[in-house]
Write an enzyme that holds these catalytic residues in place. Structure first.
Site, PDB file in Angstrom:
ATOM      1  N   HIS A 132      -2.321  -2.290  -9.587  1.00  0.00           N
ATOM      2  CA  HIS A 132      -3.287  -1.609  -8.722  1.00  0.00           C
ATOM      3  C   HIS A 132      -4.572  -2.434  -8.708  1.00  0.00           C
ATOM      4  O   HIS A 132      -4.968  -2.995  -9.728  1.00  0.00           O
ATOM      5  CB  HIS A 132      -3.590  -0.205  -9.246  1.00  0.00           C
ATOM      6  CG  HIS A 132      -4.205   0.679  -8.213  1.00  0.00           C
ATOM      7  ND1 HIS A 132      -5.542   0.659  -7.939  1.00  0.00           N
ATOM      8  CD2 HIS A 132      -3.664   1.585  -7.370  1.00  0.00           C
ATOM      9  CE1 HIS A 132      -5.804   1.522  -6.969  1.00  0.00           C
ATOM     10  NE2 HIS A 132      -4.691   2.096  -6.607  1.00  0.00           N
ATOM     11  N   HIS A 176       0.861  -1.201   0.000  1.00  0.00           N
ATOM     12  CA  HIS A 176       0.000   0.000   0.000  1.00  0.00           C
ATOM     13  C   HIS A 176       0.888   1.239   0.000  1.00  0.00           C
ATOM     14  O   HIS A 176       1.744   1.381  -0.864  1.00  0.00           O
ATOM     15  CB  HIS A 176      -0.940  -0.094   1.206  1.00  0.00           C
ATOM     16  CG  HIS A 176      -2.056   0.900   1.268  1.00  0.00           C
ATOM     17  ND1 HIS A 176      -2.425   1.699   0.242  1.00  0.00           N
ATOM     18  CD2 HIS A 176      -2.903   1.212   2.294  1.00  0.00           C
ATOM     19  CE1 HIS A 176      -3.459   2.453   0.604  1.00  0.00           C
ATOM     20  NE2 HIS A 176      -3.753   2.201   1.855  1.00  0.00           N
ATOM     21  N   ASP A 179       2.797   5.390  -6.657  1.00  0.00           N
ATOM     22  CA  ASP A 179       4.038   5.286  -5.881  1.00  0.00           C
ATOM     23  C   ASP A 179       5.274   5.148  -6.744  1.00  0.00           C
ATOM     24  O   ASP A 179       6.391   5.218  -6.240  1.00  0.00           O
ATOM     25  CB  ASP A 179       3.938   4.073  -4.945  1.00  0.00           C
ATOM     26  CG  ASP A 179       2.867   4.298  -3.891  1.00  0.00           C
ATOM     27  OD1 ASP A 179       1.927   3.489  -3.825  1.00  0.00           O
ATOM     28  OD2 ASP A 179       2.943   5.321  -3.201  1.00  0.00           O
TER      29      ASP A 179
HETATM   30  C1  SDX Z   1      -1.445   2.133  -3.299  1.00  0.00           C
HETATM   31  O1  SDX Z   1      -6.126   0.799  -3.213  1.00  0.00           O
HETATM   32  C2  SDX Z   1      -5.651   2.001  -3.440  1.00  0.00           C
HETATM   33  O2  SDX Z   1      -6.345   2.879  -3.896  1.00  0.00           O
HETATM   34  C3  SDX Z   1      -4.181   2.163  -3.002  1.00  0.00           C
HETATM   35  C4  SDX Z   1      -3.547   3.482  -3.439  1.00  0.00           C
HETATM   36  C5  SDX Z   1      -4.178   4.675  -2.705  1.00  0.00           C
HETATM   37  O3  SDX Z   1      -4.021   5.769  -3.235  1.00  0.00           O
HETATM   38  O4  SDX Z   1      -4.667   4.460  -1.551  1.00  0.00           O
HETATM   39  O5  SDX Z   1      -3.648   3.657  -4.834  1.00  0.00           O
HETATM   40  C6  SDX Z   1      -2.072   3.467  -3.062  1.00  0.00           C
HETATM   41  O6  SDX Z   1      -1.413   1.289  -2.422  1.00  0.00           O
HETATM   42  C7  SDX Z   1      -0.912   1.821  -4.665  1.00  0.00           C
HETATM   43  C8  SDX Z   1      -0.324   0.394  -4.773  1.00  0.00           C
HETATM   44  C9  SDX Z   1       1.094   0.388  -4.197  1.00  0.00           C
HETATM   45  N1  SDX Z   1       1.578  -1.006  -4.128  1.00  0.00           N
HETATM   46  C10 SDX Z   1       2.548  -1.427  -4.934  1.00  0.00           C
HETATM   47  O7  SDX Z   1       3.008  -0.775  -5.856  1.00  0.00           O
HETATM   48  C11 SDX Z   1       3.056  -2.839  -4.581  1.00  0.00           C
HETATM   49  C12 SDX Z   1       3.197  -3.648  -5.881  1.00  0.00           C
HETATM   50  N2  SDX Z   1       1.856  -3.943  -6.398  1.00  0.00           N
HETATM   51  C13 SDX Z   1       1.237  -5.189  -6.004  1.00  0.00           C
HETATM   52  O8  SDX Z   1       1.572  -5.690  -4.761  1.00  0.00           O
HETATM   53  C14 SDX Z   1      -0.228  -5.291  -6.439  1.00  0.00           C
HETATM   54  O9  SDX Z   1      -0.295  -4.841  -7.706  1.00  0.00           O
HETATM   55  C15 SDX Z   1      -1.270  -4.584  -5.621  1.00  0.00           C
HETATM   56  C16 SDX Z   1      -1.222  -4.958  -4.185  1.00  0.00           C
HETATM   57  C17 SDX Z   1      -1.126  -3.123  -5.749  1.00  0.00           C
HETATM   58  C18 SDX Z   1      -2.640  -4.988  -6.184  1.00  0.00           C
HETATM   59  O10 SDX Z   1      -2.772  -6.344  -5.962  1.00  0.00           O
HETATM   60  P1  SDX Z   1      -4.111  -7.105  -6.444  1.00  0.00           P
HETATM   61  O11 SDX Z   1      -5.136  -6.199  -6.954  1.00  0.00           O
HETATM   62  O12 SDX Z   1      -4.486  -8.060  -5.365  1.00  0.00           O
HETATM   63  O13 SDX Z   1      -3.574  -7.828  -7.708  1.00  0.00           O
HETATM   64  P2  SDX Z   1      -3.023  -9.289  -7.685  1.00  0.00           P
HETATM   65  O14 SDX Z   1      -2.016  -9.385  -6.584  1.00  0.00           O
HETATM   66  O15 SDX Z   1      -4.185 -10.210  -7.694  1.00  0.00           O
HETATM   67  O16 SDX Z   1      -2.234  -9.339  -9.049  1.00  0.00           O
HETATM   68  C19 SDX Z   1      -2.863  -9.778 -10.245  1.00  0.00           C
HETATM   69  C20 SDX Z   1      -1.746 -10.464 -11.017  1.00  0.00           C
HETATM   70  C21 SDX Z   1      -1.059 -11.591 -10.240  1.00  0.00           C
HETATM   71  O17 SDX Z   1      -0.517 -12.482 -11.194  1.00  0.00           O
HETATM   72  P3  SDX Z   1      -1.406 -13.819 -11.600  1.00  0.00           P
HETATM   73  O18 SDX Z   1      -1.730 -14.510 -10.299  1.00  0.00           O
HETATM   74  O19 SDX Z   1      -2.621 -13.270 -12.322  1.00  0.00           O
HETATM   75  O20 SDX Z   1      -0.479 -14.613 -12.490  1.00  0.00           O
HETATM   76  O21 SDX Z   1      -0.702  -9.506 -11.286  1.00  0.00           O
HETATM   77  C22 SDX Z   1       0.498  -9.921 -10.646  1.00  0.00           C
HETATM   78  C23 SDX Z   1       0.119 -10.905  -9.573  1.00  0.00           C
HETATM   79  O22 SDX Z   1       1.175 -11.810  -9.324  1.00  0.00           O
HETATM   80  N3  SDX Z   1       1.076  -8.700 -10.057  1.00  0.00           N
HETATM   81  C24 SDX Z   1       2.357  -8.383 -10.125  1.00  0.00           C
HETATM   82  C25 SDX Z   1       2.446  -7.129  -9.499  1.00  0.00           C
HETATM   83  N4  SDX Z   1       1.231  -6.750  -9.070  1.00  0.00           N
HETATM   84  C26 SDX Z   1       0.387  -7.740  -9.429  1.00  0.00           C
HETATM   85  N5  SDX Z   1       3.421  -9.023 -10.661  1.00  0.00           N
HETATM   86  C27 SDX Z   1       4.603  -8.366 -10.536  1.00  0.00           C
HETATM   87  N6  SDX Z   1       4.801  -7.160  -9.945  1.00  0.00           N
HETATM   88  C28 SDX Z   1       3.720  -6.518  -9.422  1.00  0.00           C
HETATM   89  N7  SDX Z   1       3.872  -5.338  -8.841  1.00  0.00           N
END
Ligand code: SDX
Length: 475
Positions: A313, A272, A370
């Protein structure tokens, strides 16, 4: 709160095992995805909905912020983020999020004066901070100090009193920069700097961060301008993890300082708000653009915990509009002040490679808010440990506006999700001496042993099971 609850539209859920059909109302909002009201599911169908992570669950109705993840749209009280970032200022956006309308000139002046009058904190908080390790992460100080703030305002913690709600909101908006800067100064063993009424919000924060008794610090207008814009971009984001935490904590009728302290804790995680700090660490780990391809492959490997921080996201399946605006600011700073450092080149190259890669395109993983923000913070001298603190400072208005909306929501009930229980079936308690023991377990000389069939036998004098056979003879 607009009443969107009048609807003729319904869906029917049918239990195919019994043929029972349950008709459920559907509500449509001003924009966005309609919702099915499933509140009667348990009472009428004896079932819960199941949605780990709430990916398909609306926890509330809200008038504050709207996100269209597919179109990359973000509205604060109906105003596009691009227009507010370009034409407004953070304090005016605070007024908009808190009261629902942009202020008139008079209203803005009064609001700014009110916030200015609340920027100081009780001197007792300096002693409170001294309880932290000298090198404590500023986020741990922020969580603690904001939770403790409520102890200084016993005169205004009636959460049902509109005036108490408002003064708490003003205090939190006003004091967050003071506490944030003081937490940084403490972590460096330096004296806190008091707020100055002559400064605007972002200028005041920079002055409290970087001025010293030993020399006159001049706030760089470029820095305060870009910081103010970043604060606007981070101000609110509907029901994200930390805002949902504030709402859930607040639904127990805890005071707003406690609820927002909980939100700060939730924001800290690298999935997050902690992602902005994690992005810089990732870019430093990658080290050089020539290493990017290897890390992109690692990010795709399910067995590798490495993730591209700042990518992906839950809602945006398009480019995060905030990331677009921050990226533009990063290029502007680069143009004006020269290089943003090698990390910026690595970030640009990483973005280029990722956005050409099928894995990321297929999963719609774009840079989020971010990805670039940390590079800008670094370029204006903010240390990495403070990145998430700045996110919390900016998001405070979103949290307090959402908390206030929740407290005044006629539909408010204490948040209490249910579960699908998959643990052990009901079973009886057995006294410890009758629970049997793991073969070879010592320390049971002369004690009774009991197998799972209820057969008993004495432990031998050496505390071992009988030498003849493990367990009882009948088994
Ligand atoms: C913020 O919610 C908000 O509004 C948050 C925010 C706000 O303003 O409050 O926008 C701020 O928190 C932004 C996000 C910051 N986090 C990161 O940058 C951390 C990296 N991102 C991930 O951890 C992830 O993308 C999330 C947590 C942000 C979202 O996760 P989801 O929606 O649960 O997506 P998921 O984990 O189900 O991913 C879907 C697929 C998966 O692969 P498959 O299982 O389909 O094969 O995408 C892949 C994931 O493995 N994936 C990634 C990835 N993010 C998702 N693979 C590599 N690198 C990544 N960053």
């Amino acid at each position: 709160m607009n009443d969107q609850k009048t609807t003729k539209h319904t869906v029917t859920v049918t239990n195919n095992a019994t043929g029972q059909a349950l008709e459920l109302p559907v509500y449509t909002g001003t924009h966005g995805t309609p919702v099915v009201d499933t509140r009667s599911m348990h009472s009428k169908m004896g079932m819960f909905t199941y949605d780990p992570g709430f990916k398909s669950t609306a926890s509330c109705s809200s008038e504050i912020t709207y996100i269209d993840g597919d179109a990359g749209v973000l509205l604060y009280r109906g105003y596009p983020i691009e227009e507010l970032a370009e034409k407004s200022c953070y304090l005016e956006v605070c007024y908009l999020l808190l009261y629902g309308e942009l202020p008139t000139a008079t209203q803005f002046d009064e609001f700014r004066q009110m916030i200015t009058m609340h920027t100081m904190v009780n001197e007792g908080l300096k002693d409170f901070m001294r309880g932290f390790r000298h090198d404590a992460h500023p986020m741990s100080i922020l969580v603690g100090v904001v939770g403790a703030l409520g102890s200084f305002f016993h005169d205004s913690l009636d959460i049902h009193d509109p005036r108490h709600q408002e003064i708490s909101a003003h205090r939190l908006i006003a004091k967050m920069p003071t506490i944030a800067a003081a937490s940084f100064r403490y972590s460096r063993g330096e004296p806190p700097v008091y707020p100055r009424n002559k400064y605007c919000y972002a200028e005041n924060f920079l002055n409290m961060m970087f001025s010293y008794p030993t020399y006159k610090y001049e706030v760089d207008p470029d820095h305060s301008r870009v910081l103010d814009k970043l604060l606007i971009l981070h101000a609110d984001h509907e029901q994200n993890a930390s805002t949902s935490t504030v709402r859930l904590a607040g639904s127990s009728l805890a005071n707003p300082f406690a609820a927002i302290s909980a939100g700060i804790g939730a924001l800290w995680g690298p999935a997050h708000g902690g992602a902005n700090e994690a992005v810089i660490k990732m870019l430093e780990q990658i080290g050089h653009p020539r290493e990017i391809a290897r890390y992109v492959e690692r990010a795709k490997d399910k067995d590798d915990p490495f993730r591209l921080m700042g990518f992906g996201h839950r809602v945006y399946k398009n480019y995060d509009p905030r990331a677009k605006l921050i990226r533009i600011e990063a290029h502007a700073l680069l143009a004006k002040h020269g290089r943003l450092g090698p990390l910026f080149e690595t970030a640009l190259e990483l973005e280029r490679i990722a956005l050409e890669d099928e894995y990321f395109l297929e999963r719609k993983l774009y840079p989020n808010v971010d990805f670039y923000s940390g590079l800008i913070y670094r370029s204006i001298g903010i240390p990495t440990s403070m990145f998430t603190v700045l996110f919390a400072m900016a998001r405070t208005i979103g949290w307090i506006a959402q908390w206030k909306e929740m407290i005044n929501d006629p539909e408010r009930v204490i948040g209490r999700p249910r579960q699908l229980y998959v643990g052990p079936a009901q079973r009886s308690f057995h006294p410890r001496l009758e629970r049997g023991h793991i073969p070879g377990e010592t320390g049971c000389a002369g004690r009774k042993h009991r197998c799972s069939h209820g057969h008993e036998w004495p432990g031998d004098k050496n505390g071992q099971r009988k030498a003849k056979g493990e367990g009882c003879d009948d088994c």
